[in-house]
Scaffold this active site. Structure first.
Site, PDB file in Angstrom:
ATOM      1  N   SER A  96      30.951  24.486  39.444  1.00 53.24           N
ATOM      2  CA  SER A  96      30.659  25.609  40.325  1.00 53.24           C
ATOM      3  C   SER A  96      29.819  25.233  41.540  1.00 53.24           C
ATOM      4  CB  SER A  96      29.954  26.720  39.542  1.00 53.24           C
ATOM      5  OG  SER A  96      28.726  26.257  39.022  1.00 53.24           O
ATOM      6  N   LYS A 137      23.530  34.032  37.222  1.00 51.59           N
ATOM      7  CA  LYS A 137      23.256  33.351  38.484  1.00 51.59           C
ATOM      8  C   LYS A 137      22.674  34.315  39.512  1.00 51.59           C
ATOM      9  CE  LYS A 137      26.811  29.770  37.928  1.00 51.59           C
ATOM     10  NZ  LYS A 137      28.085  29.245  38.418  1.00 51.59           N
TER      11      LYS A 137
END
Length: 810
Positions: free
Chosen positions: A695, A738
């Site tokens: 990511s 996140k």
């Protein structure tokens, strides 16, 4: 002999290399559990990497190596202070490399020496040594008598051990040097390492022999005492056999007199307990069968306690005992709201389960698995569920369990066998329908004793656990009424077969506002009470709690925040105990007086936009956090350097980002020749922490493009997404965690994959209010959002500079 055979003893007398020229600097081989005396020939197993390198260095040169004993054998990586200064210079006679990576060497100790200094300490030790010469001695009748006494005492010890042979006797009589005799005898005594090293360092042969004489005399006394103890044990055994026969005769006499009522009463007591336990038919039949065996068995036989223990477990397990569920949905909601702040979806799922349970009492309970970072309330949720249902609660920690028998029990054939932890927990609860929490299921280990997670498959399957079989009980037990709840920090380490049997409920970390509310409602009152304070003694303001959450803790959960609040309460408790009067108000301004300086700061200076510095987002076991990616270029040949403990997937993301940058150089207005004349270095700070995952691909690509175009990256924008070679931005996991981590880091905007757009609905309202989320599908959409206009000169290709002069200047 204890350490050498006859050939080794002969080797002890060979002195053909004793006066050989020994190099001044030698590789050092630290040895454990043995002191090597001069002239010994013995095999050694070398396992440590440094030691193997030292042996290799000796073999490459002249085979000489310095042997010294560690002061502490348990130290795996000894330092110079952990190794004795006096040791032996040895010569490696033979080397054998084993398949498991170990090395077996045959080594001969040649001469005693002392370490003067360490010439090398990195990959292995090299030491500068000085040879220690034996002091001269005067032959006398006393010395001859001493040598003869030592030899005779040594023969006596070996005779007691059954190790004396004619060869050994010949060798002992043939030695005429006191020092060699002392070394030979000492090397075969069971001495402690400290005693052996002290003896080894004595350079006077006569003094060393006198010390060996003392040790040999002590060993003779110990051997004689050991022989006496063995004789006494044999006498005890004979006495025990005699007592056994006498007891048997007395028992027969009592039986004739009708005094065997104790056994009859024990049997009747077991019958009452078996009927009262309301077991299944199969279990009851087995219980009566074992009771009949016990009645026919001799009460003092070895099998009788095993059968008694088995019967005790059978009658104490709650086969039919249960607590009555008092399911009131409104009351349950009130209990969950009292115990936990937020967690609306989790509470909703629990209330749904209770509602179905109320309408269908015979339903098979699902297996819930709470997954989230530490400190978010997974374990306490189980306690709240038990309180809401009026059930017993049992917590079983699975962290570190490696033995399958911990779950399913041991076979009764083993000494000290017990049922597994599941049956033990049910016995402790006293009911067969408790709330059974299995904590840390993701930390179960596997080794030669079995796989505990495989043993959990039957227990945690609603379709199978109505006939769970424990190895010790060896009877089917119904676990379908038990409400199993498991907890984990991550699901990656849980086997897929086990994961499939559980319903995963994710618990994210808390936002700053949620932490503030939880601290005010739960943590502060609890810590005030636990530290002996009254409600008005301490006032902790909102600013103080927020500052503790950001500057003194860095977590998704609340454990450390509660510890800091507890620290404040303890300091106020001390002031009150010393006579000061409150109330004491703690605000953000005076917080550092109580807790000291702030413990957490941003990883990097992100006050201003910088070239080559991009902000990514990472997901960890403890929640989400900001991840900074640095890129820098320097003159070179187009190499790519990656640092920061990056995993294989993350390294591949960096290479994909580099390929994309090179492939689309013209569109990005980058001179293609730059890639040939500059080396690129990508670094992810916090280098001591391993990192992996795809990511960060977008952040790496932005950092690379920024450094090649000399355009700064916005400091308040974070980005996440996997990048392909054609610039597509692929979806990622853990968006909620996140986003919460980005909020803690002060991020204002998050650039995210468009395919994660649907997850935005699951984010807390506070996060969506404070952070702007921009979905993208390609890198072309990302760059205008995160890069500022270029500042200063662009990079120039090396080939163009060469035409301007030898030094590259105009």
């Amino acid at each position: 002999m204890a350490r050498t055979d006859t050939d080794d003893l002969v080797g002890l007398l060979e002195d053909e290399e004793a006066h050989a020229e020994i190099p001044a600097i030698l590789p050092l081989l630290p040895v454990r559990d043995v002191v090597i005396f001069t002239h010994m020939i013995l095999p050694l197993f070398v396992t440590r990497e440094k030691s193997v390198k030292a042996v290799d260095a000796a073999m490459e040169k002249d085979r000489y190596i310095f042997l010294a004993t560690q002061t502490d054998a348990s130290v795996e990586e000894p330092k110079p202070d952990d190794i004795h200064k006096v040791g032996n210079v040895g010569r490696v006679l033979r080397v054998l490399k084993l398949p498991d990576g170990r090395v077996k060497i045959l080594i001969q100790a040649l001469a005693k020496a002392r370490v003067l200094s360490y010439a090398q300490k990195r990959s292995f030790f090299r030491v500068k040594v000085e040879r220690i010469s034996e002091e001269p001695y005067n032959e006398s009748l006393e010395l001859t008598a001493l040598m003869r006494n030592v030899a005779e005492q040594c023969e006596k010890i070996l005779s007691m051990r059954g190790e004396l042979s004619e060869d050994v006797t010949t060798i002992l009589k043939s030695i005429d040097h006191p020092g060699r005799l002392a070394d030979l005898v000492a090397s075969n005594l069971n001495l402690k390492i400290e005693e052996a090293q002290e003896l080894f360092e004595i350079s006077d042969p006569e003094a060393r022999l006198r010390r060996v004489n003392e040790l040999v005399c002590r060993e003779v006394e110990l051997s004689a005492m050991q022989a006496r103890i063995q004789e006494n044990v044999r006498d005890e055994i004979s006495k025990s056999q005699k007592d056994y026969f006498l007891r048997e005769q007395m028992r027969a006499i009592k039986g004739e007199l009708g005094e065997s009522y104790e056994r009859a009463e024990e049997s009747a007591d077991y019958q009452r307990k078996i009927k009262r336990a309301r077991m299944s038919r199969e279990a009851e039949a087995e219980a009566f069968k074992q009771l009949k065996r016990l009645e026919q068995m001799h009460p003092e036989s070895a099998e009788a306690p095993v059968v008694r223990s088995y019967l005790d477990w059978l009658v104490e397990i709650p086969w039919s005992k249960s607590t009555k569920d008092a399911i009131d949905i409104k009351k349950a909601q009130k209990v969950l709201d009292e115990d936990h702040y937020g967690l609306e979806k989790i509470k909703e799922r629990i209330l749904e389960y209770l509602a179905v349970r109320k309408l269908n009492p015979t339903m098979k309970g699902p297996i819930l698995c709470f997954v989230g970072p530490p400190g978010v309330g997974k374990t306490s949720l189980g306690q709240s569920i038990a309180r809401a249902m009026d059930r017993k609660f049992y917590r079983m920690s699975l962290g570190g369990i490696r033995d399958e028998a911990e779950i399913r029990g041991h076979r009764r054939t083993y000494i000290g066998a017990l049922p597994g932890r599941i049956i033990q927990g049910l016995k402790t609860c006293g009911s067969h329908n408790p709330v059974f929490m299995m904590d840390e299921i993701d930390k179960v280990g596997t080794d030669f004793r079995g796989d505990p997670t495989s043993a959990l498959l039957e227990a945690l399957d609603p379709e199978q656990n109505n006939a769970f079989s424990d190895h010790y009980i060896n009877l089917p037990f119904d676990l379908s009424r038990v409400m199993f709840i498991t907890t984990a920090n991550i699901t990656d380490t849980i086997p897929s077969a086990l994961l499939d049997r559980m319903e995963i409920i994710n618990l994210s970390g808390y936002t700053e506002d949620e932490k503030l509310s939880i601290a005010q409602k739960y943590l502060v009152p609890r810590q005030v009470k636990e530290n002996g304070l009254k409600e008005g003694d301490i006032v902790i303001t909102e600013s103080a709690i927020k500052k503790m959450a950001t500057d003194y803790t860095c977590e998704a959960g609340l454990r450390n925040l509660e510890r800091e609040i507890g620290t404040l309460c303890r300091k106020v408790s001390r002031k009150i105990a010393e006579g000061e009067k409150g109330p004491f108000t703690i605000s953000g301004k005076n917080l550092d007086k109580y807790l000291g300086l702030a413990k957490y700061f941003p990883e990097m200076d992100q006050d201003v936009a910088q070239v080559g510095l991009a902000t990514g987002l990472a997901w960890t076991q403890v929640g989400g956090e900001a991840l900074y990616v640095e890129a820098s270029v320097m003159k070179g040949k187009g190499e790519l350097v990656l640092t920061g403990q990056l995993g294989e997937v993350m390294q591949e993301s960096a290479r994909a980002a580099m390929t994309y940058t090179r492939a689309y150089a013209e569109k990005l207005k980058i001179d293609p020749e730059l890639f040939e004349s500059y080396d690129v270095h990508i670094h992810v700070p916090a280098g001591a922490i391993p990192k992996d995952g795809p990511s960060a691909g977008v952040a790496m690509a932005v950092a690379l493009i920024s450094v090649f175009t000399q355009r700064p990256v916005k400091n308040d924008v974070a980005m996440t997404g996997e990048i392909t070679l054609r610039g597509r931005v692929l979806p990622i996991g853990g968006l909620k965690e996140k986003a919460i981590g980005a909020l803690r880091a002060g991020i204002k905007t998050i650039v995210m994959p468009d395919k994660n757009r649907k997850e935005l609905s699951e984010l807390p309202a506070q996060v969506k209010k404070k952070i702007l989320f921009i979905p993208v599908t390609r890198m072309e959409e990302v760059l205008p959002l995160v890069l500022l206009p270029g500042e200063g000169k662009r990079l120039a290709a090396a080939s163009r500079r060469k035409g301007n002069g030898a030094d590259g200047k105009k």
